[in-house]
Design a protein around this motif. Sequence first.
Motif, PDB file in Angstrom:
ATOM      1  N   GLY A   1      36.541  31.850  28.831  1.00  0.00           N
ATOM      2  CA  GLY A   1      37.025  31.098  29.982  1.00  0.00           C
ATOM      3  C   GLY A   1      38.502  31.323  30.220  1.00  0.00           C
ATOM      4  N   ALA A   2      39.281  31.370  29.140  1.00  0.00           N
ATOM      5  CA  ALA A   2      40.727  31.582  29.267  1.00  0.00           C
ATOM      6  C   ALA A   2      41.026  32.948  29.863  1.00  0.00           C
ATOM      7  CB  ALA A   2      41.395  31.444  27.906  1.00  0.00           C
ATOM      8  N   MET A   3      40.306  33.976  29.438  1.00  0.00           N
ATOM      9  CA  MET A   3      40.549  35.317  29.977  1.00  0.00           C
ATOM     10  C   MET A   3      40.154  35.399  31.450  1.00  0.00           C
ATOM     11  SD  MET A   3      42.099  36.870  27.681  1.00  0.00           S
ATOM     12  CE  MET A   3      42.278  38.298  28.743  1.00  0.00           C
ATOM     13  N   ALA A   4      39.127  34.659  31.842  1.00  0.00           N
ATOM     14  CA  ALA A   4      38.761  34.625  33.253  1.00  0.00           C
ATOM     15  C   ALA A   4      39.879  33.993  34.081  1.00  0.00           C
ATOM     16  CB  ALA A   4      37.459  33.844  33.444  1.00  0.00           C
ATOM     17  N   VAL A   5      40.519  32.977  33.535  1.00  0.00           N
ATOM     18  CA  VAL A   5      41.633  32.338  34.240  1.00  0.00           C
ATOM     19  C   VAL A   5      42.799  33.314  34.381  1.00  0.00           C
ATOM     20  CG1 VAL A   5      43.342  30.486  34.129  1.00  0.00           C
ATOM     21  CG2 VAL A   5      40.962  30.022  33.517  1.00  0.00           C
ATOM     22  N   VAL A   6      43.058  34.102  33.341  1.00  0.00           N
ATOM     23  CA  VAL A   6      44.099  35.139  33.434  1.00  0.00           C
ATOM     24  C   VAL A   6      43.787  36.083  34.582  1.00  0.00           C
ATOM     25  CG1 VAL A   6      45.114  37.151  32.290  1.00  0.00           C
ATOM     26  CG2 VAL A   6      44.762  35.037  31.002  1.00  0.00           C
TER      27      VAL A   6
ATOM     28  N   VAL B   1      35.118  41.557  29.893  1.00  0.00           N
ATOM     29  CA  VAL B   1      34.152  41.173  30.921  1.00  0.00           C
ATOM     30  C   VAL B   1      34.617  39.910  31.637  1.00  0.00           C
ATOM     31  CG1 VAL B   1      31.793  40.378  31.334  1.00  0.00           C
ATOM     32  CG2 VAL B   1      32.207  42.251  29.733  1.00  0.00           C
ATOM     33  N   ALA B   2      35.083  38.926  30.869  1.00  0.00           N
ATOM     34  CA  ALA B   2      35.555  37.676  31.460  1.00  0.00           C
ATOM     35  C   ALA B   2      36.789  37.911  32.328  1.00  0.00           C
ATOM     36  CB  ALA B   2      35.872  36.664  30.360  1.00  0.00           C
ATOM     37  N   LEU B   3      37.688  38.769  31.878  1.00  0.00           N
ATOM     38  CA  LEU B   3      38.873  39.112  32.661  1.00  0.00           C
ATOM     39  C   LEU B   3      38.470  39.700  34.007  1.00  0.00           C
ATOM     40  CD1 LEU B   3      42.019  39.542  32.740  1.00  0.00           C
ATOM     41  CD2 LEU B   3      41.577  41.813  31.778  1.00  0.00           C
ATOM     42  N   THR B   4      37.508  40.602  33.983  1.00  0.00           N
ATOM     43  CA  THR B   4      37.026  41.227  35.214  1.00  0.00           C
ATOM     44  C   THR B   4      36.369  40.211  36.136  1.00  0.00           C
ATOM     45  OG1 THR B   4      36.635  43.273  33.975  1.00  0.00           O
ATOM     46  CG2 THR B   4      35.586  43.073  36.130  1.00  0.00           C
ATOM     47  N   LEU B   5      35.574  39.318  35.570  1.00  0.00           N
ATOM     48  CA  LEU B   5      34.932  38.285  36.377  1.00  0.00           C
ATOM     49  C   LEU B   5      35.969  37.382  37.035  1.00  0.00           C
ATOM     50  CD1 LEU B   5      31.967  37.236  34.032  1.00  0.00           C
ATOM     51  CD2 LEU B   5      31.824  38.537  36.164  1.00  0.00           C
TER      52      LEU B   5
END
Length: 261
Positions: free
Chosen positions: A140-145, A185-189
């Motif tokens: 979740g944190a990487m998605a926020v980034v 993957v989360a970063l990309t999302l």
Amino acid sequence: MDPVLSGLLVGVRRARVTLSYAVIVTTVTALMVRMDPAMHDALIRHASTNLHNLSHGRVGTLVGSAFVVDAGSIYLWLPGLICLLLAAELTYGGWRLVLTFVTGHVGATLLVAAGLATAVKLDWLSASIARAPDVGMSYGAMAVVGALTAALPPRWRPAWLGFWFAAAAVVIAGGAGFTDVGHVVALTLGVLVSTRFGVQPQWSVLRVALLTLGASFGFLVLADGLVSLIYGLAWGALGALTAAGFDRLRSVGRAEEQPCR
């Protein structure tokens, strides 16, 4: 009402998602510290979004795992996490922060699980990985980034993306585990989700400070280890410069075409 109290209440309302999540995670972590080792390990197994739990229909782990953080002392990671979430909430609002976090956490978990299931079926990985513990807020944190990309001025976005994806490529190339792949993957999302937000905030000193501290925390999540940290910084900087250079050349090319037209 007293102006100081009124300002405090306004600040709390604007950061209610971040503060609520921080309180819940802190409470759960405090309880985990007081557990005996056997109970602590049992909680991790029960909350993990691994193949074993998901294949047995324990979809509740997709929610519960985000609040069970087994990443060392809470004093080391909670301040950075709060800065990251707060930067996003002040920029996009609470519901967009929740959408981004959930998309990254759930989406990356399911995509990684699908990849692991395929790898196990093809005998590329040992079946024991199905029970590997997988809890925490890192997806979740990487998605926020990634979602903060759209909040940056357009001229800074290529360098921002170049840094993160170059650093991520180095981490994966260094023999990353499935959680490292999940971070990418989360970063990309998060980047994809942010393209639908359409928000152009005014960056104050406070927001810049929160973004800087939050991004530093995100980088430590991505580059877990001294070697990954050093190589990630070096290649991330190179990626940022390269992306910014290409964007600059493209802008110059467009500017030169305008008089001709």
